[in-house]
Design an enzyme around this catalytic site. Structure first.
Site, PDB file in Angstrom:
ATOM      1  N   LYS A   9     -18.804  52.525  36.911  1.00 36.11           N
ATOM      2  CA  LYS A   9     -18.785  51.478  37.929  1.00 36.11           C
ATOM      3  C   LYS A   9     -20.035  51.548  38.814  1.00 36.11           C
ATOM      4  CE  LYS A   9     -13.695  51.294  38.156  1.00 36.11           C
ATOM      5  NZ  LYS A   9     -12.519  51.278  39.062  1.00 36.11           N
ATOM      6  N   TYR A  49     -10.778  41.725  35.814  1.00 29.44           N
ATOM      7  CA  TYR A  49      -9.617  42.289  36.506  1.00 29.44           C
ATOM      8  C   TYR A  49      -8.529  41.238  36.753  1.00 29.44           C
ATOM      9  CZ  TYR A  49     -11.511  46.979  37.439  1.00 29.44           C
ATOM     10  OH  TYR A  49     -11.970  48.277  37.316  1.00 29.44           O
ATOM     11  N   ASN A 112     -14.146  54.607  42.522  1.00 29.63           N
ATOM     12  CA  ASN A 112     -13.688  55.771  41.771  1.00 29.63           C
ATOM     13  C   ASN A 112     -14.445  55.984  40.464  1.00 29.63           C
ATOM     14  OD1 ASN A 112     -12.597  53.666  40.386  1.00 29.63           O
ATOM     15  ND2 ASN A 112     -10.461  54.213  40.715  1.00 29.63           N
ATOM     16  N   HIS A 115     -13.992  53.414  34.840  1.00 31.43           N
ATOM     17  CA  HIS A 115     -12.856  52.623  34.356  1.00 31.43           C
ATOM     18  C   HIS A 115     -12.514  53.043  32.939  1.00 31.43           C
ATOM     19  CE1 HIS A 115     -10.349  49.150  33.289  1.00 31.43           C
ATOM     20  NE2 HIS A 115     -11.003  49.182  32.138  1.00 31.43           N
ATOM     21  N   GLU A 126     -10.562  43.979  26.800  1.00 28.65           N
ATOM     22  CA  GLU A 126     -11.714  44.459  27.578  1.00 28.65           C
ATOM     23  C   GLU A 126     -12.953  44.691  26.711  1.00 28.65           C
ATOM     24  OE1 GLU A 126      -9.031  46.574  31.100  1.00 28.65           O
ATOM     25  OE2 GLU A 126     -10.223  47.836  29.768  1.00 28.65           O
TER      26      GLU A 126
HETATM   27  N1  UDP Z   1      -7.885  49.824  43.184  1.00 30.57           N
HETATM   28  C1  UDP Z   1      -8.026  49.774  44.577  1.00 30.57           C
HETATM   29  N2  UDP Z   1      -6.913  49.999  45.357  1.00 30.57           N
HETATM   30  C2  UDP Z   1      -5.694  50.262  44.826  1.00 30.57           C
HETATM   31  C3  UDP Z   1      -5.552  50.310  43.436  1.00 30.57           C
HETATM   32  C4  UDP Z   1      -6.672  50.090  42.643  1.00 30.57           C
HETATM   33  O1  UDP Z   1      -9.107  49.522  45.088  1.00 30.57           O
HETATM   34  O2  UDP Z   1      -4.727  50.472  45.579  1.00 30.57           O
HETATM   35  C5  UDP Z   1      -9.069  49.564  42.340  1.00 30.57           C
HETATM   36  C6  UDP Z   1      -9.657  50.842  41.720  1.00 30.57           C
HETATM   37  O3  UDP Z   1     -11.081  50.680  41.633  1.00 30.57           O
HETATM   38  C7  UDP Z   1      -9.006  50.864  40.365  1.00 30.57           C
HETATM   39  C8  UDP Z   1      -8.998  49.372  40.013  1.00 30.57           C
HETATM   40  O4  UDP Z   1      -8.698  48.732  41.261  1.00 30.57           O
HETATM   41  O5  UDP Z   1      -9.744  51.660  39.456  1.00 30.57           O
HETATM   42  C9  UDP Z   1      -7.982  48.945  39.001  1.00 30.57           C
HETATM   43  O6  UDP Z   1      -6.706  49.396  39.386  1.00 30.57           O
HETATM   44  P1  UDP Z   1      -5.726  50.087  38.350  1.00 30.57           P
HETATM   45  O7  UDP Z   1      -4.402  50.208  38.994  1.00 30.57           O
HETATM   46  O8  UDP Z   1      -5.798  49.369  37.042  1.00 30.57           O
HETATM   47  O9  UDP Z   1      -6.328  51.588  38.203  1.00 30.57           O
HETATM   48  P2  UDP Z   1      -7.095  52.299  36.988  1.00 30.57           P
HETATM   49  O10 UDP Z   1      -6.517  51.766  35.713  1.00 30.57           O
HETATM   50  O11 UDP Z   1      -8.561  51.978  37.128  1.00 30.57           O
HETATM   51  O12 UDP Z   1      -6.823  53.760  37.187  1.00 30.57           O
HETATM   52 MG    MG Z   2      -6.267  49.805  35.085  1.00 33.93          MG
END
Ligand code: UDP
Ligand code: MG
Length: 139
Positions: A9, A49, A112, A115, A126
């Site tokens: 990211k 997203y 974080n 992805h 994706e």
């Molecule tokens: N995210 C965020 N706040 C939250 C949950 C998710 O900003 O409370 C962001 C974070 O960058 C995350 C992305 O949205 O990686 C997608 O969320 P997901 O729940 O799919 O998490 P991931 O699959 O990336 O672990």
């Molecule tokens: Mg996810």
């Protein structure tokens, strides 16, 4: 052989973590079969997203994801989807296991670093979002 889509990211790219992330995947038996640097605009980030549209973090997340270049890659290997997610660690770095990429390098739950697709259907969507068949190099 399973395939998954991973992204370094914009925070990971600006912290010089492209190599670190790819190295972690390669060391753990995943093969990079597609790779490019891109810069998503807001609409492209929103499309990527789309499953999160309507959630409280959607606006901020898609602004962040379109704030600078990312590195997108297709990883291939046995159990590639779950292996990638294991190496990433939990979404919230405070919950992420020690030694995972997010535990080591994430700033917060949004920024974080990395992805990874969360299942076979999302992986197919994706991968297709960023790569066409001629951009994937698999034996
Ligand atoms: N995210 C965020 N706040 C939250 C949950 C998710 O900003 O409370 C962001 C974070 O960058 C995350 C992305 O949205 O990686 C997608 O969320 P997901 O729940 O799919 O998490 P991931 O699959 O990336 O672990
Ligand atoms: Mg996810």
């Amino acid at each position: 052989m399973e395939r998954t889509l991973s992204i370094v990211k914009p925070d990971g790219v600006s912290k010089n973590l492209i190599g670190e992330v790819i190295k972690r995947f390669e060391e753990n038996g995943l093969k990079v079969v597609g790779l490019k640097m891109i810069s998503m605009d807001k609409k492209e980030a929103e499309g990527f997203y789309a499953v999160h549209r309507g959630k409280p973090f959607f606006e901020s997340l898609t602004t962040f994801m379109s704030s600078g270049p990312s590195v997108v890659m297709v990883l291939e290997g046995e159990g590639a989807i779950s292996k990638t997610r294991e190496l990433m660690g939990a979404t919230d770095p405070k919950q992420a296991k020690e030694g995972t990429l997010r535990c080591q390098f994430a700033t917060n739950i949004e920024r974080n670093v990395v992805h990874g697709s969360d299942g076979p259907e999302t992986a197919a969507f994706e991968i297709g979002y960023f790569f066409n068949a001629l951009e994937i190099f698999s034996p």
